[in-house]
Scaffold this active site. Structure first.
Site, short mmCIF file in Angstrom:
data_model
loop_
_atom_site.label_atom_id
_atom_site.label_comp_id
_atom_site.label_asym_id
_atom_site.label_seq_id
_atom_site.Cartn_x
_atom_site.Cartn_y
_atom_site.Cartn_z
N ASP A 29 -9.41 13.71 -22.20
CA ASP A 29 -9.97 12.72 -23.13
C ASP A 29 -11.48 12.81 -23.24
O ASP A 29 -12.15 11.83 -23.59
CB ASP A 29 -9.56 11.32 -22.68
N ARG A 51 -12.44 22.72 -30.56
CA ARG A 51 -11.90 21.67 -29.68
C ARG A 51 -10.37 21.67 -29.74
O ARG A 51 -9.70 21.54 -28.72
CB ARG A 51 -12.46 20.30 -30.09
N LYS A 142 -6.48 4.21 -21.44
CA LYS A 142 -7.43 4.30 -20.33
C LYS A 142 -8.76 3.67 -20.71
O LYS A 142 -9.23 3.81 -21.85
CB LYS A 142 -7.68 5.75 -19.93
N GLU A 185 -9.54 1.70 -14.56
CA GLU A 185 -10.40 2.70 -13.90
C GLU A 185 -11.75 2.11 -13.51
O GLU A 185 -12.71 2.17 -14.28
CB GLU A 185 -10.61 3.92 -14.80
N GLU A 187 -14.62 3.05 -11.56
CA GLU A 187 -15.19 4.21 -10.86
C GLU A 187 -16.50 3.84 -10.17
O GLU A 187 -17.43 3.36 -10.82
CB GLU A 187 -15.44 5.38 -11.81
N LYS A 227 -6.72 3.84 -11.54
CA LYS A 227 -7.44 5.11 -11.44
C LYS A 227 -8.78 4.86 -10.74
O LYS A 227 -9.81 4.71 -11.40
CB LYS A 227 -7.65 5.74 -12.82
N SER A 297 -5.38 11.87 -11.58
CA SER A 297 -5.67 11.81 -13.01
C SER A 297 -6.97 12.58 -13.19
O SER A 297 -8.04 12.00 -13.35
CB SER A 297 -5.81 10.36 -13.49
N TYR A 359 -18.68 10.34 -19.81
CA TYR A 359 -17.69 11.04 -20.62
C TYR A 359 -18.26 11.29 -22.01
O TYR A 359 -18.94 10.44 -22.55
CB TYR A 359 -16.42 10.16 -20.74
#
Length: 359
Positions: A29, A51, A142, A185, A187, A227, A297, A359
């Site tokens: 992703d 891509r 997500k 998630e 993190e 996650k 993941s 990301y």
């Protein structure tokens, strides 16, 4: 009362499928900007065709990679793309028994008055987007929240922890109400000099607040996935923990905070090298008293060697696809505590750390 509503049974079934023993999640992703950096590194232009070609390489790889990958997180562009012969990527995945998922957050922004701590954006219009993604074939979602450890400035602050925990909970409720299993998630970045014990303490604190928020928002725990980061010493810490120490610290933190009703914990790799992330996951699955699946993941830790092997050359596609299969198999075995190190290569042993990763 539950956020899952009419989708409760479907959400539970989807989460259970993703949590199948010996399988985990491929995180494909990356945003347009992030995948552009990967393409630039192999001297390819960041355009839609390149891509699409790279994602096609992954999803159409021959062999039995679907035995080790139960779900794939897609970027919005990729969710609507097709192979060069016109088959939608969603259908390619579904035909292999792999659940398509979708990244739904809109990135992070700084929290004013903090030491560059962030919260995640994307709640505006999320219900409509989730409904559209469900219609397109996605069955899980997500949302990434990012926290950092800086003991000198008191990070993560209570403000950042609560803002991100309740943002995750609001997203989770919306996702479940639209039929998408939410990946929660939170993190905690591994940047910095902190030791393993500090990361463990802060991970426990963050997860405790996150699950309080999820409870407040009536999340169906059986229909969600977690996650988190592994408990790691900071990248500039002088004392590096062993896989066994990392495993014990991580599983202990989870045992103290994560309800047994959650079907699966799918770790992010967080800049660990491919082999490092696999070995640490394998060590966790050798420990007792794990009421949830402990799986992966991974994005970079499943793809770094693949894209370097491909190098944008058509003649390298079969070799790159074999590398993908090897890494998928290694992590599937690690979920069972049966990985023996046979997938280790120079590329797989390379560090993937990127400071303040976005990301």
């Amino acid at each position: 009362m539950s956020a899952a509503g009419q989708y409760r049974d479907e959400l539970i079934a989807t989460a259970k499928k993703i949590a199948t023993p010996g399988r985990g999640i491929l995180a494909a992703d990356e945003s347009t900007g992030t995948i552009g950096k990967r393409l630039e590194a192999i001297k390819l232009e960041n355009n839609e065709n390149n891509r699409r070609a790279y994602r096609q390489l992954l999803f159409t790889a021959p062999g039995d990679w679907q035995n080790y990958i139960s779900g794939v997180i897609l970027y919005e562009e990729t969710l609507g793309q097709s192979t060069e012969d016109g088959k939608p990527f969603v259908k390619v995945l579904q035909e292999r028994g792999v659940v398509p998922g979708i990244k739904v957050d809109k990135g992070t922004a700084n929290i004013p008055g903090t030491n560059d701590e962030t919260f995640t954006q994307g709640l505006d219009g999320l219900t409509e987007r989730c409904k559209k993604y469900y219609q397109q074939g996605a069955r899980f979602s997500k949302w990434r929240a990012v926290l950092k450890i800086d003991t000198a400035t008191g990070c993560p602050t209570e403000a950042a922890i609560h803002a991100n925990a309740y943002g995750l909970a609001a997203y989770g409720a919306i996702s479940q109400s639209c039929g998408l299993v939410p990946i929660i998630e939170p993190e905690i970045l591994c940047d910095g000099p902190h030791d393993l014990a500090t990361c463990a303490r802060i991970t426990e604190k963050v997860l405790s607040v996150v699950f309080k928020a999820l409870h407040d928002y009536h999340i169906c725990f059986e229909g969600m996935l977690l996650k988190p980061n592994m408990v790691l010493s900071g990248t500039t810490c002088s004392v590096k923990a062993t896989p066994e120490e990392i495993a014990l610290a991580t599983v202990t933190a989870l045992q103290r905070t994560v309800p047994p009703a959650v079907p699966s914990i799918n770790f992010l790799s967080g800049g660990q090298g491919e082999e490092e992330a696999t070995i640490n996951l394998n060590a966790m699955n050798k420990l007792p008293n794990r009421p949830w699946s402990v799986s992966f993941s991974y994005g970079r830790a499943l793809q770094a060697s693949v894209i370097k092997t491909w190098a944008g050359l058509p003649e390298n596609v079969p070799k790159a696809q074999q590398v993908f299969l090897d890494r998928a198999r290694a992590n599937g075995l690690a979920n069972l505590g049966k990985y023996t190190g046979d997938a280790a290569t120079d590329l797989a042993n390379a560090s993937l750390f990127e400071k303040d990763y976005k990301y």
